[in-house]
Design an enzyme around this catalytic site. Structure first.
Site, short mmCIF file in Angstrom:
data_model
loop_
_atom_site.label_atom_id
_atom_site.label_comp_id
_atom_site.label_asym_id
_atom_site.label_seq_id
_atom_site.Cartn_x
_atom_site.Cartn_y
_atom_site.Cartn_z
N HIS A 9 0.83 -1.21 0.00
CA HIS A 9 0.00 0.00 0.00
C HIS A 9 0.87 1.26 0.00
O HIS A 9 2.04 1.25 0.35
CB HIS A 9 -0.92 0.01 1.22
CG HIS A 9 -0.18 0.03 2.52
ND1 HIS A 9 0.38 1.18 3.06
CD2 HIS A 9 0.12 -0.96 3.39
CE1 HIS A 9 0.97 0.90 4.19
NE2 HIS A 9 0.83 -0.40 4.43
N GLU A 85 -2.62 -7.13 7.49
CA GLU A 85 -1.25 -6.99 7.97
C GLU A 85 -1.02 -7.83 9.22
O GLU A 85 -1.94 -8.16 9.97
CB GLU A 85 -0.94 -5.51 8.25
CG GLU A 85 0.44 -5.23 8.82
CD GLU A 85 1.62 -5.64 7.94
OE1 GLU A 85 1.72 -6.84 7.63
OE2 GLU A 85 2.43 -4.76 7.60
#
Length: 228
Positions: A9, A85
């Site tokens: 990201h 994550e």
């Protein structure tokens, strides 16, 4: 075979401040959105069969920006919970200095997810994603190409898992917006090490490596976090 391009990201304010994010849902900042668009421009050189994303907003927005650049509708992005994550427990929200103060040396961090457990959820999710696309493809068609927007800890784990003899792949930076290509072959995920120039071009010199942004990951490389 399916080619899987893992994309980290774009930048968040916590990345910039070197605060550990983990499962905390921190959005992209304007720099991160520009980084995602840059990655999208690179990936638009290829044709794509789909995009999947972590459920966290920084990854999903990165995927949506990339989808716009490569001609895929944002509604078609497949959200996969297992691509979230790595969890860093009580370290989430801490910067380098705070981590050293609260958890000095090799002190364990309560609630931190083991890397083996990250691999145990991420690798099967990538395999299942690839196999779904392969089942739907006519015999003799070209290999499927998929974009997956996810996180530095996830990408670092996949790198370590697929090629454990090159411990931690220290020579491969994972900067915001960087692209890392893998392939699915017969139920396994393999590294495609910079065989595609997109991988090299996506690692920007003006971006900080994930391990430099995350003091827990830096510590796991065998070094103390940098205290500034």
């Amino acid at each position: 075979m399916t080619l899987i391009y893992l994309v980290r990201h774009g930048e968040t304010d916590w990345n910039r401040a070197r605060r550990i994010q983990g499962s905390t849902d921190i959005p992209l900042n304007d720099t991160g959105r520009a980084q995602a668009a840059r990655s999208g421009h690179l990936l638009a050189r290829r044709t794509w069969d789909g995009i999947a994303s972590s459920p966290l907003s920084r990854a999903f927005e990165t995927g949506a920006i990339i989808a716009r650049e490569v001609g895929i509708a944002a509604e078609e992005i497949e959200v996969l919970e297992d691509l979230v994550e790595r969890r860093y427990g009580e370290a989430e929200g801490l910067d380098d200095r705070e981590l050293v103060q609260l958890f000095p040396g090799d002190s364990p961090v309560p609630g931190r997810e083991r890397r083996e457990d990250v691999a145990a959820r991420v690798i099967p999710a990538l395999v299942a994603l690839a196999e779904r696309h392969e089942r739907d493809r006519p015999e003799g068609s070209p290999d499927a190409r998929l974009i997956v927007t996810t996180h530095g800890g996830v990408i670092r784990t996949v790198l370590n898992h697929v090629s454990p003899q090159a411990k931690y792949h220290r020579g491969i930076p994972i900067t915001n917006g960087s692209v890392h290509s893998f392939r699915h072959v017969n139920g396994t995920i393999e590294l495609v090490l910079f065989n595609d120039p997109i991988d090299v071009e996506s690692i920007a010199d003006d971006c900080v490596d994930f391990d430099e942004q995350n003091a827990v990951e830096y510590r796991e490389l065998g070094s103390e976090p940098r205290v500034q």
